[in-house]
Scaffold this motif. Sequence first.
Motif, short mmCIF file in Angstrom:
data_model
loop_
_atom_site.label_atom_id
_atom_site.label_comp_id
_atom_site.label_asym_id
_atom_site.label_seq_id
_atom_site.Cartn_x
_atom_site.Cartn_y
_atom_site.Cartn_z
N LYS A 56 101.71 -44.51 -11.92
CA LYS A 56 100.87 -43.77 -10.96
C LYS A 56 99.67 -44.62 -10.53
O LYS A 56 99.30 -44.64 -9.35
N ASN A 71 96.99 -38.65 -10.66
CA ASN A 71 98.11 -38.38 -9.76
C ASN A 71 97.90 -39.18 -8.50
O ASN A 71 96.84 -39.77 -8.32
N LEU A 72 98.89 -39.14 -7.61
CA LEU A 72 98.64 -39.78 -6.32
C LEU A 72 97.63 -38.93 -5.54
O LEU A 72 97.26 -37.84 -5.97
#
Length: 337
Positions: free
Chosen positions: A63, A18-19
Amino acid sequence: MIYNKEKKVLYSAIQPTNLMTLGNYLGAIKNWVKLQDEYNCFYAIADLHALTVTQEPADFRAKALSLFAQLIACGIDPDKSLLYFQSHVPAHAELQWVLCCNTYLGEAYRMTQFKDKSQKHAENVNVGLLAYPVLMAADILLYQASLVPVGQDQKQHLEISRDIAIRMNNKYGGIFTVPEPYITVGGARIMSLQNPEAKMSKSDTDVNATVELSDDKDTVIRKFKRAVTDCGAEIVAREDKPGITNLLNIYSETTGKTVAEAEKEFEGKGYGDFKLAVGEAVADKLAPVRAEHARLLKEKSVLSDIIRKNGLETRAAADRTLVKVYKKIGLVPKDNK
Ligand code: TYM
């Protein structure tokens, strides 16, 4: 990277599952930025590590690229540090095999993250999950890194990396630099805003538990306003007040004030005012990062150039250690010299 022989090597990595969260930033990335001038720094997007969980390919790729840009937006300077994708350097997987043959199953089974993740993903306990810390050891040892800035949750993985390095050094004569972890006190373990007994995690399904670096001001403030606090009214860092302690740590790490200074600043104030102040401090810190991240994502060809150039440079550095290891353990060199 401008390689300086006088400086030691520093290595760290982050998974693109994920970020970034505020936990990643305060626990690790802030230190990555700070240490860039003191060390020759290698920073990776650990995309191979992320494969222990099934990823949706298009979303995963997007991502990973976005995280690459986000790291630059946080202050990782691509002219100073080698920021690259782990999968662009085949030596990581190659060295991992050699290290796997020098790691005991018992050591790997003992890792608390392996135990936690096998429970959480009982339907997919793959071999990669068990070998995960050995790939981390390969990452670090390939570059002869002395220092590894990480959050507290990676400490055990650093210990196994050191054990593998020492074991191989004893068996074959000095091959690897033995790395030291670099873990700062306040940011080492940023906790969930909804459950201060659990770490803030990229994969948390409760959106209010995690502050994302890409959250806008209103979202950040709303999440802090909803943060779980403790009984009583005092704003002090204490074992029986995990919620307030976490917020004080976040405030201190964000503003540069000590926890004691923060306690003084909020003496006599209510929880509501305190949570708002923490939210505002964090939102102000994140605003420029967010703007720079959005700008960079539009600079596709600039990013592609950095990715290509850094992949080449990192491969050359990694191959130097791999050739040395293969020779030491008795494999026939490619040129048979
Ligand atoms: P990852 O992607 O989970 O996290 C990246 C970094 O952020 C730190 N961190 C935190 N620090 C404080 N509070 C939190 N709540 C918090 N959550 C995450 C992590 O400790 C980490 O430093 N396996 C690693 C990536 C990796 C790596 C490496 C790290 C791959 N190879 C070699 C160091 C060296 C990971 O999953 O980090």
